[in-house]
Motif scaffolding. Structure first.
Motif, mmCIF file in Angstrom:
data_model
loop_
_atom_site.group_PDB
_atom_site.id
_atom_site.type_symbol
_atom_site.label_atom_id
_atom_site.label_comp_id
_atom_site.label_asym_id
_atom_site.label_seq_id
_atom_site.Cartn_x
_atom_site.Cartn_y
_atom_site.Cartn_z
ATOM 1 N N SER A 95 0.812 -1.210 0.000
ATOM 2 C CA SER A 95 0.000 0.000 0.000
ATOM 3 C C SER A 95 0.848 1.263 0.000
ATOM 4 O O SER A 95 0.522 2.230 -0.688
ATOM 5 N N GLU A 96 1.945 1.264 0.745
ATOM 6 C CA GLU A 96 2.816 2.434 0.769
ATOM 7 C C GLU A 96 4.169 2.060 1.356
ATOM 8 O O GLU A 96 4.294 1.097 2.121
ATOM 9 N N GLY A 97 5.169 2.825 0.966
ATOM 10 C CA GLY A 97 6.474 2.688 1.577
ATOM 11 C C GLY A 97 6.584 3.631 2.754
ATOM 12 O O GLY A 97 5.988 4.716 2.761
ATOM 13 N N VAL A 98 7.332 3.218 3.762
ATOM 14 C CA VAL A 98 7.542 4.036 4.953
ATOM 15 C C VAL A 98 9.040 4.198 5.164
ATOM 16 O O VAL A 98 9.787 3.214 5.138
ATOM 17 N N VAL A 99 9.488 5.435 5.338
ATOM 18 C CA VAL A 99 10.883 5.709 5.658
ATOM 19 C C VAL A 99 10.918 6.481 6.963
ATOM 20 O O VAL A 99 10.257 7.513 7.108
ATOM 21 N N ARG A 100 11.679 5.960 7.919
ATOM 22 C CA ARG A 100 11.826 6.625 9.221
ATOM 23 C C ARG A 100 13.264 7.085 9.393
ATOM 24 O O ARG A 100 14.202 6.350 9.091
ATOM 25 N N ASP A 104 3.135 11.702 2.231
ATOM 26 C CA ASP A 104 2.507 12.166 3.464
ATOM 27 C C ASP A 104 3.506 12.012 4.608
ATOM 28 O O ASP A 104 4.278 11.049 4.649
ATOM 29 N N GLY A 105 3.494 12.956 5.525
ATOM 30 C CA GLY A 105 4.360 12.849 6.683
ATOM 31 C C GLY A 105 5.438 13.907 6.698
ATOM 32 O O GLY A 105 5.282 14.992 6.132
ATOM 33 N N ASP A 106 6.536 13.590 7.361
ATOM 34 C CA ASP A 106 7.625 14.537 7.595
ATOM 35 C C ASP A 106 8.570 14.577 6.387
ATOM 36 O O ASP A 106 9.368 13.664 6.181
ATOM 37 N N LEU A 107 8.487 15.641 5.598
ATOM 38 C CA LEU A 107 9.314 15.754 4.393
ATOM 39 C C LEU A 107 10.797 15.843 4.720
ATOM 40 O O LEU A 107 11.651 15.500 3.888
ATOM 41 N N SER A 108 11.141 16.272 5.934
ATOM 42 C CA SER A 108 12.553 16.421 6.281
ATOM 43 C C SER A 108 13.274 15.077 6.401
ATOM 44 O O SER A 108 14.512 15.037 6.404
ATOM 45 N N VAL A 109 12.508 13.977 6.497
ATOM 46 C CA VAL A 109 13.138 12.650 6.589
ATOM 47 C C VAL A 109 14.064 12.410 5.412
ATOM 48 O O VAL A 109 15.164 11.870 5.561
ATOM 49 N N GLY A 161 11.254 11.560 12.341
ATOM 50 C CA GLY A 161 9.875 11.245 12.011
ATOM 51 C C GLY A 161 9.786 10.249 10.882
ATOM 52 O O GLY A 161 10.767 9.558 10.559
ATOM 53 N N GLU A 162 8.603 10.147 10.276
ATOM 54 C CA GLU A 162 8.330 9.192 9.207
ATOM 55 C C GLU A 162 7.792 9.910 7.982
ATOM 56 O O GLU A 162 7.079 10.915 8.078
ATOM 57 N N LEU A 163 8.107 9.334 6.844
ATOM 58 C CA LEU A 163 7.547 9.769 5.567
ATOM 59 C C LEU A 163 6.921 8.559 4.908
ATOM 60 O O LEU A 163 7.548 7.496 4.804
ATOM 61 N N ARG A 164 5.656 8.712 4.469
ATOM 62 C CA ARG A 164 4.954 7.628 3.787
ATOM 63 C C ARG A 164 4.700 8.041 2.339
ATOM 64 O O ARG A 164 4.372 9.202 2.068
ATOM 65 N N PHE A 165 4.836 7.091 1.420
ATOM 66 C CA PHE A 165 4.709 7.443 0.012
ATOM 67 C C PHE A 165 4.237 6.247 -0.800
ATOM 68 O O PHE A 165 4.398 5.088 -0.382
ATOM 69 N N ALA A 166 3.667 6.532 -1.956
ATOM 70 C CA ALA A 166 3.211 5.487 -2.879
ATOM 71 C C ALA A 166 3.103 6.096 -4.270
ATOM 72 O O ALA A 166 2.936 7.318 -4.424
ATOM 73 N N PRO A 167 3.218 5.275 -5.321
ATOM 74 C CA PRO A 167 3.063 5.805 -6.685
ATOM 75 C C PRO A 167 1.685 6.411 -6.897
ATOM 76 O O PRO A 167 0.688 5.991 -6.304
ATOM 77 N N GLY A 168 1.634 7.420 -7.780
ATOM 78 C CA GLY A 168 0.397 8.138 -8.038
ATOM 79 C C GLY A 168 0.324 9.362 -7.141
ATOM 80 O O GLY A 168 1.106 9.515 -6.190
ATOM 81 N N GLY A 169 -0.585 10.262 -7.458
ATOM 82 C CA GLY A 169 -0.705 11.456 -6.639
ATOM 83 C C GLY A 169 -0.356 12.706 -7.419
ATOM 84 O O GLY A 169 -0.156 12.679 -8.640
#
Length: 524
Positions: A374-379, A405-410, A384-392
């Motif tokens: 459903s989405e990738g998560v990078v912490r 979605d989430g903390d872009l500074s990650v 913090g965390e950044l969540r992302f997925a194709p499309g958008g």
């Protein structure tokens, strides 16, 4: 009109800034001439992990590992319930068994691990009747059968022990001294570091002199070995040595002018390197979770540094293996061994990894109720965390659309202009690279990227402190130079000046399309 013959030269780990220094100082006059007469692209993005097996597969197939299935330098095969080791170090090979490591590297990487339905440039060109050739390179799969050599005592020993079987490769294949499609008088000492570039130069000069190819992959790997030992700044010496082999090849055609009159040339690296000052003992840090050992044993020994797991073992407490830990220099993967505990083990690994000094990024794949990604998560630990997925609505530098979605500074993400373009200069092509790595069917549940200066200790306890290494998502070891000189391809990217806009961000996986396009073929 028949296109020029094409040479794709991969200089392992060549850093963009070191290429410029070597060229401008006069240490690499051939590379300087190629830059002057062609198109120089200083920031071509590697795969992630930015290690040679993953990058080599991306170069020859034109796709990332979610399609080619080579996930790292060291990984765990769920199908075979064992570790795969491609040669992190001699000590790591000894831990897994040298015969097994060589079999995986020489045979299984191409025959079994590389996705069968993903063609290499050799296969695509072979099918089109283009005369293909290759020197010693991890990825060689083509349509022509080659038998092990038995012409010396050394090759007979190899053929009777580790290299008993034939392989499918390009029409002309020279792989160390193990496979040679014809006698050239060139020797590599079975591929010993420090000798490999001279062997590649020798056989390539022979092939130029005897007009034996239309496409040649010329591999010059010794720069990587030299940089691991002496650090990235030491590349001035090893790039000068590589340049001498290029001059040797071109002299076989009468000199650089005569050579370039008949040959197009691509010079590139698969990744760069960063200086290493400290290490991460991931096996020890995660020992209490139950780390599978190279011998498949169930008792945790904390083998590298004497860890908490060792103290528990000394009290007679067996720890059943729950995870497989796979260091790939400045990247690492962790696998959950049991499907029923996968989510729990992933959460435990993520929590522990966030407390390990030197871990920069932790990534994993979230799944929906149907177990679909459903989405990738990078912490980023402490941030913090950044969540992302194709499309958008957002687009990266290559024009790919993403939902973020989430903390872009990650990932140091910035969003620019009314076009909603996102940029990640500290982690180039970050979303696509992480998404491909997480969606690779042979990858682990958790992926780690090391902070600046850090490297994960391999299973032999080896690291490159004081020297260079690579593997992380960071720009410091993920950007490679690309030089295009004299290509015939419809996109016009390689003309000087370019006739069509090039990609907003070049990646090593673009090179296969350039090669195929030069010969009037599709991407594969």
């Amino acid at each position: 009109m028949k296109p020029k013959k094409l040479v794709l030269c991969v200089i392992d780990a060549m850093a963009p800034e070191m290429l410029v220094r070597a060229a401008e100082s006069g240490a690499a006059p051939v590379l300087q001439t190629l830059i002057e007469r062609g198109v120089y692209i200083p920031e071509c993005v590697a795969a992630f992990p930015s290690v040679t097996p993953v990058c080599a597969a991306s170069i020859v197939t034109g796709v990332a590992q979610d399609e080619h299935h080579i996930p790292g330098m060291n990984w765990y095969s769920r199908a075979e319930s064992r570790y795969i080791e491609y040669g992190s170090s001699l000590r790591a090979a000894q831990r897994f068994g040298i015969a097994r490591q060589l079999t995986d590297t020489i045979y299984n990487m191409n025959r079994a691990h590389l996705a069968r339905d993903t063609p290499t440039v050799f296969e695509t060109l072979d099918d089109a009747g283009v005369r293909t050739a290759g020197t010693t390179y991890l990825m060689y799969r083509g349509r022509h059968r080659h038998e092990p050599q038995r012409d010396t005592a050394l090759t007979r020993f190899a053929a009777n022990t580790i290299a008993r079987h034939s392989v499918m490769g390009p029409r002309e294949l020279f792989y160390a001294d193990i496979f040679a499609s014809r006698r050239t008088g060139c020797r590599s000492g079975l591929g010993m570091p420090g000798v490999r570039d001279r062997h590649s130069g020798c056989v390539s000069a022979y092939m130029v002199e005897h007009d034996l190819f239309d496409f040649l992959l010329l591999s010059l790997p010794d720069n990587d070995w030299h940089s691991h030992k002496h650090g990235p700044d030491g590349q001035l010496t090893s790039l000068a040595a590589a340049d001498l082999q290029l001059a040797r090849v071109m002299e076989a055609a009468g000199g650089i002018d005569e050579f370039l009159a008949e040959h197009a040339f691509i010079a590139m690296a698969d990744h760069s390197q960063a200086l290493i000052t400290d290490t991460i003992d991931l096996q020890g840090e995660l020992a209490e979770l139950g780390v599978l050992q190279p011998d498949g044993g169930a008792n945790l020994l904390g083998a590298l540094t004497g860890t908490r797991a060792q103290s528990r073992s000394s009290r007679g407490e067996d720890i059943e293996p729950q995870i497989a830990v796979c260091p790939s220099q400045r990247a690492a993967m962790v696998y959950a061994l049991a499907e029923e505990t996968r989510d729990a083990m992933r959460a435990s690994v993520v929590a522990r990894a966030g407390r390990i000094e030197g871990v920069d990024l932790i990534a994993w794949l979230a799944r929906d109720a149907h177990e679909q990604p459903s989405e990738g998560v990078v912490r980023k630990p402490g941030r913090g965390e950044l969540r992302f997925a194709p499309g958008g609505d957002l687009h990266d530098a290559r024009g790919v659309a993403w939902h973020v979605d989430g903390d872009l500074s990650v990932l140091d993400v910035s969003v620019h202009g009314g076009e909603n373009t996102l940029q990640t200069p500290a982690y180039p092509d970050a979303l696509a690279r992480v998404w491909s790595a997480l969606n690779c069917p042979t990858a682990g549940e958790v992926l780690l990227s090391a902070a600046s200066g850090y490297e994960f200790i391999d299973w032999g306890g080896a690291a490159h402190v004081g020297g260079g290494s690579h593997g992380s998502l960071h720009a410091c070891d993920s950007l490679a130079p690309l030089v295009l000189c004299g290509l015939d391809e419809s996109g016009g990217w390689a003309s000087n000046p370019p006739s069509n806009p090039p990609p907003g961000q070049w990646a090593i996986r673009d090179v296969a399309a350039l090669v195929n396009g030069h010969f009037g073929l599709g991407p594969g």
